[in-house]
Design an enzyme around this catalytic site. Structure first.
Site, mmCIF file in Angstrom:
data_model
loop_
_atom_site.group_PDB
_atom_site.id
_atom_site.type_symbol
_atom_site.label_atom_id
_atom_site.label_comp_id
_atom_site.label_asym_id
_atom_site.label_seq_id
_atom_site.Cartn_x
_atom_site.Cartn_y
_atom_site.Cartn_z
ATOM 1 N N TRP A 100 0.702 -1.192 -0.007
ATOM 2 C CA TRP A 100 0.179 -0.129 0.169
ATOM 3 C C TRP A 100 1.085 1.196 -0.090
ATOM 4 O O TRP A 100 0.457 2.272 -0.628
ATOM 5 C CB TRP A 100 -0.805 0.185 1.123
ATOM 6 C CG TRP A 100 -1.966 -1.166 1.155
ATOM 7 C CD1 TRP A 100 -1.990 -2.345 2.190
ATOM 8 C CD2 TRP A 100 -2.778 -1.616 0.228
ATOM 9 N NE1 TRP A 100 -2.993 -3.161 1.793
ATOM 10 C CE2 TRP A 100 -3.386 -2.942 0.688
ATOM 11 C CE3 TRP A 100 -3.178 -1.095 -1.081
ATOM 12 C CZ2 TRP A 100 -4.508 -3.281 -0.316
ATOM 13 C CZ3 TRP A 100 -4.136 -1.830 -1.746
ATOM 14 C CH2 TRP A 100 -4.767 -2.919 -1.408
ATOM 15 N N ASP A 167 -1.522 7.005 6.160
ATOM 16 C CA ASP A 167 -2.584 6.017 5.872
ATOM 17 C C ASP A 167 -2.884 5.142 7.025
ATOM 18 O O ASP A 167 -2.040 4.177 7.508
ATOM 19 C CB ASP A 167 -2.064 5.118 4.694
ATOM 20 C CG ASP A 167 -3.214 4.084 4.325
ATOM 21 O OD1 ASP A 167 -4.309 3.950 4.865
ATOM 22 O OD2 ASP A 167 -2.725 3.243 3.253
ATOM 23 N N LYS A 191 -11.939 -1.637 7.296
ATOM 24 C CA LYS A 191 -10.920 -2.367 8.034
ATOM 25 C C LYS A 191 -11.570 -2.228 9.611
ATOM 26 O O LYS A 191 -11.142 -3.288 10.334
ATOM 27 C CB LYS A 191 -9.382 -1.821 7.924
ATOM 28 C CG LYS A 191 -8.825 -2.158 6.529
ATOM 29 C CD LYS A 191 -8.570 -3.339 5.929
ATOM 30 C CE LYS A 191 -8.397 -3.215 4.459
ATOM 31 N NZ LYS A 191 -7.291 -2.399 3.879
HETATM 32 C C1 LIG Z 1 -6.963 -2.005 2.633
HETATM 33 C C2 LIG Z 1 -5.928 -1.030 2.377
HETATM 34 C C3 LIG Z 1 -5.768 -0.102 1.415
HETATM 35 C C4 LIG Z 1 -6.232 -0.140 0.374
HETATM 36 O O1 LIG Z 1 -7.898 0.211 0.596
HETATM 37 P P1 LIG Z 1 -8.843 0.436 -0.958
HETATM 38 O O2 LIG Z 1 -10.122 0.998 -0.054
HETATM 39 O O3 LIG Z 1 -9.195 -0.957 -1.333
HETATM 40 O O4 LIG Z 1 -8.348 1.245 -1.637
HETATM 41 C C5 LIG Z 1 -4.805 0.906 1.611
HETATM 42 N N1 LIG Z 1 -3.948 0.976 2.707
HETATM 43 C C6 LIG Z 1 -3.854 0.222 3.841
HETATM 44 C C7 LIG Z 1 -3.041 0.248 4.848
HETATM 45 C C8 LIG Z 1 -4.990 -0.776 3.600
HETATM 46 O O5 LIG Z 1 -4.921 -1.905 4.741
#
Ligand SMILES: *Cc1c(COP(=O)(O)O)cnc(C)c1O
Length: 355
Positions: A100, A167, A191
């Site tokens: 990511w 993020d 998540k």
């Molecule tokens: C799941 C995840 C993403 C991607 O998320 P999407 O909503 O599918 O774009 C990005 N960063 C992290 C840390 C993630 O766990």
């Protein structure tokens, strides 16, 4: 049979969120209408959006500290693009701790110079690099607080004058941090917060409108802030699930209360991974994530038996990410301690069965 859902995302949410959101699909606030058929500009939904934004800041301790919150579509991956579009003028620094983080860095390249301050890619991202330097003239430093795929988590964040963008998709609302040290925090809902389809972005106002770049409205944070997340139709149902989850968390005692539970769950599982001679943890011990625990069977010949045993115990979603294999137990806020106990028991049972 009771299921124990260790899925990495989408993932388990509190039972009351499932029940209340299902009820709202049938009859929202006793209006006789479904939440997915009313106008997003109706008084009741506008109140949900406002409350969700307020609650998010409150739980993170960011109320009245110069931050704005928006709920946008496109997933965290969309923010990989929106962030450089809005904040990268000349140069941005990225910490590469996984897929990511790497994807975020790639999206920035179109907007200016990107500096990879450190990377653990050559060790398959099994640890968080430390002791790196952030160029003082960078427009921002970007990092990923929890690496969902590899089971690593940043336990400390660099002290820097450069704005920090993080993020937090897979550990938002799971642990207490001084969130005011961050200039931008973003997290996809699926998540730890709600249904897929919405991303929360928290932005320090002083960072807006600094690049001089012309930004299309749909990509422009300032526009979304001005329109209070209603520039276009928001992901109504997903926002409502966030509203319910944040209320659940607040009633539980907030981040500090859930953090204690998360620590107990993680310790229980990591202790078993370390004790049980059949298993091996894959992340560096000091960087182990309290959200996603990654581990392997030392002897792959036990795989068929182990997989059968955990499935028989009602466990779901234990397979590792397709890019790394092995196992991954995701222990998000809503996962009960009991589910971890069931998994630990299965691991102990496997040990008995093969000896
Ligand atoms: C799941 C995840 C993403 C991607 O998320 P999407 O909503 O599918 O774009 C990005 N960063 C992290 C840390 C993630 O766990």
């Amino acid at each position: 049979m009771k299921k124990h859902n260790f899925s990495a995302g989408p993932c388990i949410l509190p039972q009351e969120v499932f029940e209340k959101s299902a009820q709202a699909v049938l009859n929202f606030n006793n209006s006789g209408l479904s939440i997915i058929e009313i106008s997003h500009r109706s008084k009741d939904f506008v109140a949900v959006m406002e409350d969700t934004r307020k609650l998010a800041l409150e739980l993170l301790g960011l109320t009245d500290k110069g931050y704005q919150v928006v709920f946008l579509q496109g997933g965290a991956s969309m923010e990989f693009l929106r962030i450089p579009y809005n904040f990268l003028k000349n140069k941005a620094a990225y910490l590469n701790t996984g897929t990511w983080a790497n994807n975020a860095m790639k999206e920035a390249k179109a907007f200016g110079e990107t500096i990879e301050v450190a990377s653990s890619k050559n060790e398959n991202y099994n640890h968080i690099p430390k002791g790196f330097e952030i160029p003082v003239d960078a427009d921002y430093f970007h990092c990923t607080s929890n690496n969902t795929i590899y089971g690593t988590q940043m336990k400390a964040f660099p002290e820097t004058k450069v704005p920090v963008i993080c993020d937090m998709s897979s550990d938002i609302f799971s642990r207490s941090l001084d969130f005011s040290k961050f200039d931008v925090i973003y997290a996809g809902a699926q998540k730890n917060m709600g249904a897929a389809g919405v991303t929360m972005v928290i932005i320090k106002e002083s960072l807006l409108n600094q690049t001089g770049r012309e930004i299309p409205n749909i990509l422009n944070y300032a526009k979304h802030i001005e329109k209070e997340s209603m520039y276009n139709t928001p992901s109504v149902f997903a926002v409502y699930t966030c509203y319910l989850t944040l209320n659940w968390l607040k009633n539980l005692g907030g981040i500090e209360a859930i953090e204690k539970v998360n620590e107990v769950k993680a310790e229980l599982l990591y202790n078993e991974i370390d004790r049980n001679p059949l298993f091996l943890g894959t992340a560096a011990t000091e960087d182990r994530s309290n959200m996603n625990a990654t581990f392997l069977l030392k002897d792959e010949t036990h795989k068929e038996l182990f997989d059968q045993m955990w499935k028989d115990a009602g466990i779901n979603g234990l397979s590792g990410h397709r890019s790394v294999g092995g196992y991954r137990a995701s222990m998000y806020n809503a996962l009960p301690l009991e589910s971890v106990e069931v998994l630990v028991n299965v691991m102990k049972e496997l040990e008995k069965a093969v000896n």
